[in-house]
Design a protein around this motif. Structure first.
Motif, PDB file in Angstrom:
ATOM      1  N   ALA A  48     -10.746   3.190  -0.134  1.00 45.93           N
ATOM      2  CA  ALA A  48     -11.533   3.677  -1.267  1.00 45.93           C
ATOM      3  C   ALA A  48     -11.521   2.757  -2.478  1.00 45.93           C
ATOM      4  N   ASN A  49     -10.460   1.970  -2.657  1.00 44.76           N
ATOM      5  CA  ASN A  49     -10.371   1.095  -3.828  1.00 44.76           C
ATOM      6  C   ASN A  49      -9.202   0.138  -3.654  1.00 44.76           C
ATOM      7  N   GLY A  50      -9.083  -0.813  -4.556  1.00 45.04           N
ATOM      8  CA  GLY A  50      -8.042  -1.817  -4.444  1.00 45.04           C
ATOM      9  C   GLY A  50      -6.646  -1.272  -4.632  1.00 45.04           C
ATOM     10  N   THR A  51      -6.484  -0.274  -5.488  1.00 45.29           N
ATOM     11  CA  THR A  51      -5.161   0.321  -5.689  1.00 45.29           C
ATOM     12  C   THR A  51      -4.712   1.064  -4.437  1.00 45.29           C
ATOM     13  N   ASP A  52      -5.627   1.785  -3.803  1.00 42.32           N
ATOM     14  CA  ASP A  52      -5.301   2.421  -2.523  1.00 42.32           C
ATOM     15  C   ASP A  52      -4.904   1.369  -1.487  1.00 42.32           C
ATOM     16  N   ALA A  53      -5.580   0.226  -1.506  1.00 41.44           N
ATOM     17  CA  ALA A  53      -5.239  -0.827  -0.546  1.00 41.44           C
ATOM     18  C   ALA A  53      -3.790  -1.263  -0.717  1.00 41.44           C
ATOM     19  N   LEU A  54      -3.365  -1.456  -1.955  1.00 45.28           N
ATOM     20  CA  LEU A  54      -1.967  -1.811  -2.207  1.00 45.28           C
ATOM     21  C   LEU A  54      -1.025  -0.698  -1.757  1.00 45.28           C
ATOM     22  N   THR A  55      -1.400   0.535  -2.037  1.00 44.00           N
ATOM     23  CA  THR A  55      -0.567   1.682  -1.646  1.00 44.00           C
ATOM     24  C   THR A  55      -0.441   1.762  -0.133  1.00 44.00           C
ATOM     25  N   ALA A  86       2.274 -10.971  -3.954  1.00 44.48           N
ATOM     26  CA  ALA A  86       1.756 -12.146  -4.647  1.00 44.48           C
ATOM     27  C   ALA A  86       0.318 -11.884  -5.063  1.00 44.48           C
ATOM     28  N   VAL A  87       0.028 -12.050  -6.338  1.00 43.68           N
ATOM     29  CA  VAL A  87      -1.336 -11.867  -6.850  1.00 43.68           C
ATOM     30  C   VAL A  87      -2.001 -13.237  -6.963  1.00 43.68           C
ATOM     31  N   HIS A  88      -3.146 -13.384  -6.330  1.00 41.82           N
ATOM     32  CA  HIS A  88      -3.928 -14.626  -6.455  1.00 41.82           C
ATOM     33  C   HIS A  88      -4.794 -14.490  -7.711  1.00 41.82           C
ATOM     34  N   LEU A  89      -4.218 -14.856  -8.832  1.00 39.39           N
ATOM     35  CA  LEU A  89      -4.799 -14.504 -10.127  1.00 39.39           C
ATOM     36  C   LEU A  89      -5.990 -15.383 -10.497  1.00 39.39           C
ATOM     37  N   PHE A  90      -7.021 -14.728 -10.999  1.00 40.45           N
ATOM     38  CA  PHE A  90      -8.212 -15.360 -11.570  1.00 40.45           C
ATOM     39  C   PHE A  90      -9.034 -16.153 -10.551  1.00 40.45           C
ATOM     40  N   THR A 128      -0.735  -3.483  -9.513  1.00 37.72           N
ATOM     41  CA  THR A 128       0.221  -4.144  -8.642  1.00 37.72           C
ATOM     42  C   THR A 128       1.556  -3.414  -8.643  1.00 37.72           C
ATOM     43  N   LEU A 129       1.971  -2.923  -9.814  1.00 40.56           N
ATOM     44  CA  LEU A 129       3.212  -2.146  -9.921  1.00 40.56           C
ATOM     45  C   LEU A 129       2.980  -0.688  -9.558  1.00 40.56           C
ATOM     46  N   GLU A 130       1.830  -0.184  -9.928  1.00 40.24           N
ATOM     47  CA  GLU A 130       1.527   1.240  -9.815  1.00 40.24           C
ATOM     48  C   GLU A 130       1.683   1.741  -8.389  1.00 40.24           C
TER      49      GLU A 130
END
Length: 380
Positions: free
Chosen positions: A65-72, A137-141, A96-98
């Motif tokens: 559903a979204n990127g935060t769910d993907a991390l979860t 690891a966040v691939h930032l920007f 990322t922390l959430e």
């Protein structure tokens, strides 16, 4: 001082114009979904995820559903014990922390590199403990973190590597042995977001997970669908996290345009680099020679106390919008005070929060607009 007027309205991201160019194909895709009435888990979902997996080097793609769910979901699939430690960068968006915090896991912050703004492998080594369960690891920007070092650390210590690839879809990393891999397809799991402002953005929310492990992909699909592989038979506790059919159909249209849009963003980034490299008082984004850069953002640093905010105000008055990603480090957010971090523990992240400024960058930014933005930065 008489401030100049922009040659034409300048936007951080011109989604109206981007969509106008694709409107016939978007209309056709939308109408097909309406005609089918298969609004949830319709055929367009599998078609899009298969196409995206092919684009990412034949990876398995699991929609959600979204990127935060993907991390979860990525963390859920690791089946870590309560309180396990998840190493994350101190300079990142809070999601990322959430995801870790919501699962009863403990975010462990480490500082980032002062050049690329990505997570510092040396800081990860210092933060590892027997309780470490994963590195995020966040691939930032739009640029890959040091995947060579990160993969080696994860393998050496037997912890999972998760790539938060919400900002770098399509970026690649070249390893010392000559292997080239897409961002998000190196660790156990990659995650991405289809939030409208992303390089591959939907017309609403959406996200996905990326893996090269077929068994992991099966588990992730199960977790994203109430923990079931067969309807009404629930093997695990899962989420209701789906990419709806309409978003998938629209994203498939936009995926076809992604290579051209990435090339256009890279051209703007190259122009900015050449024009701003010698301007006193600012630092242009560093490039890791091993990584391509897809320029989700073009982020400079403005030197001098308060000068970043002064530049932002000056550019705004001249019709140039900018953004600050991120104005407050995650360890200073009230919601994460329980982690016990103090001001000064992450000096690079804290300094970046005071100096970074993202300039307009999108595929339809004209050469005249680019020249105007550069001239204003030089004037300031």
């Amino acid at each position: 001082m008489i401030l100049p007027a922009p040659p034409s309205p300048i936007l951080l991201l011109d989604l109206v114009a981007e969509h106008a160019a694709l409107q016939p194909a978007l209309n056709e895709a939308m109408q097909a979904v309406l005609d089918s009435a298969a609004f949830i888990q319709g055929p367009a979902v599998e078609q899009f995820t298969t196409a995206l997996g092919t684009y990412l080097g034949d990876a398995h793609v699991v929609p959600c559903a979204n990127g935060t769910d993907a991390l979860t979901l990525a963390l859920m699939s690791l089946n870590l014990p309560a309180g396990a430690e998840i190493i994350t960068p101190a300079f990142t968006y809070v999601a990322t922390l959430e995801a870790a915090a919501l699962l009863g896991l403990r975010p462990v912050l480490v500082d980032v590199r002062p050049d690329t703004f990505n997570i510092d492998p040396a800081a990860i080594e210092a933060a590892l403990t027997p309780r470490t369960g994963a590195i995020v690891a966040v691939h930032l920007f739009g640029q890959c973190a040091d995947l060579e070092a990160l993969r080696a650390i994860a393998q050496r210590h037997g912890v999972a590597l998760i790539e938060d690839n919400a900002q770098a879809i399509g970026a690649t990393f070249r390893f010392a042995d000559g292997e080239t891999a897409f961002a998000g397809a190196v660790g156990e799991i990659g995650t991405t977001s289809f939030f409208p402002s992303k390089n591959l953005g939907g017309l609403g929310d959406g996200g996905a997970l990326i893996t090269r492990d077929a068994a992991r992909a099966t588990l992730l699909r199960q977790l994203a669908n109430h923990g079931q592989s067969q309807k009404y038979h629930h093997q695990r506790i899962g989420l209701n996290s789906r990419l709806d059919t309409l978003q998938a159909a629209l994203l498939q249209v936009k995926l076809r345009q992604l290579p051209a849009n990435t090339a256009a963003r890279q051209a703007v980034g190259t122009y900015y680099d050449a024009a701003l490299a010698t301007v006193l008082g600012i630092t242009i984004p560093a490039r890791d020679a091993r990584s391509s850069h897809v320029f989700h953002q073009y982020t400079i640093q403005v030197e001098g106390a308060g000068r970043r905010d002064e530049m932002q105000l000056f550019l705004r008055k001249c019709g140039v919008p900018t953004m600050i990603y991120y104005p407050l480090p995650v360890h200073a957010q009230p919601a994460y005070a329980y982690l016990g971090y103090q001001a000064g523990q992450f000096p690079v992240a804290e300094r970046l929060c005071e100096t970074v400024l993202s300039l307009p960058i999108h595929p339809l930014l004209t050469e005249e607009q680019q020249a105007y933005i550069v001239e204003l930065v030089k004037q300031f």
